[in-house]
Write an enzyme that holds these catalytic residues in place. Structure first.
Site, PDB file in Angstrom:
ATOM      1  N   ASP A 317      11.809 -11.095  99.531  1.00 29.16           N
ATOM      2  CA  ASP A 317      10.259 -11.312 100.000  1.00 29.16           C
ATOM      3  C   ASP A 317      10.365 -11.597 101.705  1.00 29.16           C
ATOM      4  O   ASP A 317      11.264 -12.396 102.098  1.00 29.16           O
ATOM      5  CB  ASP A 317       9.623 -12.475  99.281  1.00 29.16           C
ATOM      6  N   GLU A 370      11.280  -6.126 101.325  1.00 26.76           N
ATOM      7  CA  GLU A 370      10.014  -6.235 101.699  1.00 26.76           C
ATOM      8  C   GLU A 370       9.821  -6.347 103.133  1.00 26.76           C
ATOM      9  O   GLU A 370       9.633  -7.475 103.813  1.00 26.76           O
ATOM     10  CB  GLU A 370       8.913  -7.487 101.102  1.00 26.76           C
TER      11      GLU A 370
END
Length: 641
Positions: A317, A370
């Site tokens: 993330d 990401e």
């Protein structure tokens, strides 16, 4: 208390240098027998505790086993090699008991009780003690799974928030791992997905963070039951042919007093300077990526999930926030790197090390970034200067294509390039096309809600048709796929993390039709090598027509490199195009294998003319220029016979 040294000197030296690949073997709480400790040499059952707190003047273990008395079990500091690690064996302590560390700072201040950074289990929020539990046994990824994670394999991910996918009873309780294992793998596999991705399941204090503000990087959340439930869930997925990906958050952590913040009275895990260590967007703290022991903590945690839970990969993330020191910071409120630039060189080194460690110690496990910027070579190997990820989210594709979909059809000719621009850079990385949870929260509406409708269309034909056409476009576009839960049946409202998905919508044939389409798209994507084998290679894609802005039509060919091909034609206008002249890659007989306007999906049933090869305009065509009808607001796939 045992006088015996508990951590071997060789491991202590590795931990001190921040070079241990598996720090969780020694740090944390480990149930064990201490060895001969009584008069008759009988081993004593108990727990070995070890915690890194180099600046502390005193550390004690408190918990159920000593009435939470900080005077009962002071720890011994092991400072050889500059380790700064405190250790203790407590006879009689046992699995299931709660514990924390009472840490006294160098200035004598007794800090709030701290949970164990290496705990394998945590207490259910709002309580936050660590729970003594055994280190899970190794659970390596099966060799058969590793082959299914390769770059040339199909990768279609069903993204799931596990506590709100379904909820038992009245909808207020969390599901258990057992309930998820009973229902989710069969559901996702039945829809043809290749993998499920769980939003963070490492322990976290605040439900509203969805798991992205974690403080238990080695502990599956107690919301879903006992930690071993995750391993049972992974086995259930693998039994259905599904891979399991976990969201992993090494970018930041919350400042809760029981957590990592000022852990030993100093900025131990975080950067000390708030210009480096405070995240303005999330009001969280940023790990000190330059500290060897912090890199060891984060890289070790990544390996822990792979090696001890048998997962197929990690989606990392907020990588963009790690890569840049000026990320979301105004001028003058960030610290340049040693060269005066804005790249975070320490974070770059951490990510490379993490990916190298996983590649070496957990072969077959993949990592997905990401990452939303133009940072180069995110998905290139580290030995050629890359970050070492296997895939990178294509955020540009997502933003551009959704912006186009929001436009009324009459306006789309002026925005035509938003749908084709992604092919300019589609092969610069190994991209994954994400329609994730981020696109259906914070007043953004659901995917269905983004599609333009009309006041005189109470049945919402256009909105549903548009979404089906968009899915057809996505599944034929180069790049791996990700779809967030609920969007497979066109959820109407935004995702609500406190409620189960609105499964009752499937009683409506329009929603059921979208579900059926997603299943068919996945099955075609998996069975047709042309749709996945060269997702990252330019020679697997060729435009047929990307310039027909007047009719809002796009057409292209996907190839598998071995003679197989699929032609996709997308019409984002609300009217059919009859007599549409299409140049195919070659002559011969072609047939339609998918039409998002088909009645079985809730469409109007307009045929392309290729549905029956024996009587179609495409039958035995020697000239690759053929004429078809392109259905309204639809995508069709054609293949040679």
């Amino acid at each position: 208390m045992s006088a015996k040294l508990l951590l071997p000197d060789a491991d202590l030296a590795l931990l001190a240098r921040g070079e241990h690949p598996r720090p969780w073997l020694w740090l944390g709480a480990h149930p064990m027998a201490s060895g001969p400790a009584r008069a008759h040499g009988t081993p004593v059952d108990g727990v070995r505790f070890a915690v890194w707190a180099p600046s502390a003047s005193r550390v004690a273990v408190v918990g159920d086993f000593n009435g939470w008395d900080g005077a009962a079990h002071p720890m011994r500091k092991r400072d050889q090699h500059g380790a700064g690690i405190w250790e203790l064996f407590i006879p009689g302590a046992a699995r299931g008991q709660f514990y924390k560390y009472e840490i006294t700072a160098a200035d004598g201040t007794v800090l709030p009780l701290k949970a164990d950074p290496y705990a394998f289990r945590g207490q259910l929020r709002p309580d936050n003690a660590s729970v003594i539990d055994a280190l899970p046994e190794p659970m390596p990824l099966p060799a058969s799974r590793a082959a299914l994670n390769r770059r040339d394999a199909p990768l279609s991910i069903y993204e799931v928030h596990p506590t709100s996918w379904r909820r038992p009873g009245d909808g207020h309780a969390f599901p258990s791992w057992e309930q998820l294992a009973h229902e989710l793998p069969a559901y996702a596999a039945g829809l043809g997905f290749t993998h499920v991705e769980l939003m963070p399941v490492s322990e976290y204090p605040f439900d509203g963070s969805w798991g992205y503000q974690t403080l238990g990087l080695h502990a599956p959340t107690a919301r879903l039951g006992d930690p071993d439930g995750l391993r049972r869930f992974v086995r259930a997925c693998h039994a259905q042919g599904l891979g399991v990906l976990l969201d992993f958050v090494p970018a930041h952590f919350p400042a809760d007093p029981h957590g990592l913040a000022q852990f030993d009275g100093t900025a131990l895990y975080e950067y000390a300077d708030p210009r480096e260590g405070f995240h303005r967007d999330w009001h969280t703290l940023i790990y000190d990526f330059g500290k060897p022991q912090v890199r060891q903590f984060l890289c070790g945690a990544a390996l822990y999930w792979a090696e001890r839970h048998g997962i197929d990969g990690l989606r990392v993330d907020a990588v963009a926030s790690m890569l840049y020191r000026d990320y979301s910071r105004p001028e003058g409120e960030w610290v340049p790197n040693v060269h005066g630039g804005h790249e975070n060189l320490e974070a770059i080194a951490l990510l490379r090390r993490m990916n190298e460690l996983l590649g070496r110690e957990a072969p077959g496990v993949i990592t997905i970034a990401e990452e939303s910027t133009a940072f180069p070579r995110v998905s290139a190997p580290t030995d050629v200067g890359g970050l070492g990820f296997h895939y990178k989210w294509n955020m540009g594709w997502m933003n551009d294509t959704l912006a186009y979909q929001r436009e009324q059809p009459v306006h789309r000719p002026w925005h035509h390039e938003k749908m084709s621009f992604g092919l300019v850079y589609a092969f610069s990385e190994n991209f994954l096309l994400p329609l994730s949870h981020d696109e259906v929260v914070h007043a953004k509406g659901s995917l269905l809600g983004k599609m333009p409708g009309e006041d005189h269309d109470p049945a919402e034909w256009r909105r549903f048709a548009n979404l089906r056409a968009y899915y057809g476009f996505m599944w034929a576009h180069p790049g791996k796929k990700l779809l967030f839960m609920g969007q497979e049946f066109a959820q109407r409202g935004e995702w609500d993390f406190e409620r189960a998905l609105p499964w009752e919508l499937l009683e409506d044939p329009r929603h059921a039709g979208v579900l059926r389409l997603v299943g068919d798209l996945n099955r075609l994507y998996r069975s047709r090598a042309a749709l996945h084998r060269k997702d990252g290679d330019a020679d697997g894609f060729a435009w047929i027509d990307e310039r027909d802005s007047e009719r809002s039509v796009f057409a292209w060919t996907r190839s598998d490199g071995e003679g197989g091909s699929v032609v996709a034609v997308c019409n984002f206008a609300a009217v059919p195009h009859e007599g549409y002249v299409l140049r195919l890659p070659h002559g011969g007989e072609w047939r339609e294998i998918l039409n998002t306007d088909a009645a079985v999906y809730g469409g109007s049933g307009v045929h392309s003319g290729a549905h029956d090869a024996a009587h179609s305009a495409l039958a035995r065509a020697e000239d690759p220029m053929i004429t078809i009808t392109v259905p309204p607001m639809a995508t069709i796939y054609l293949v040679p016979l």
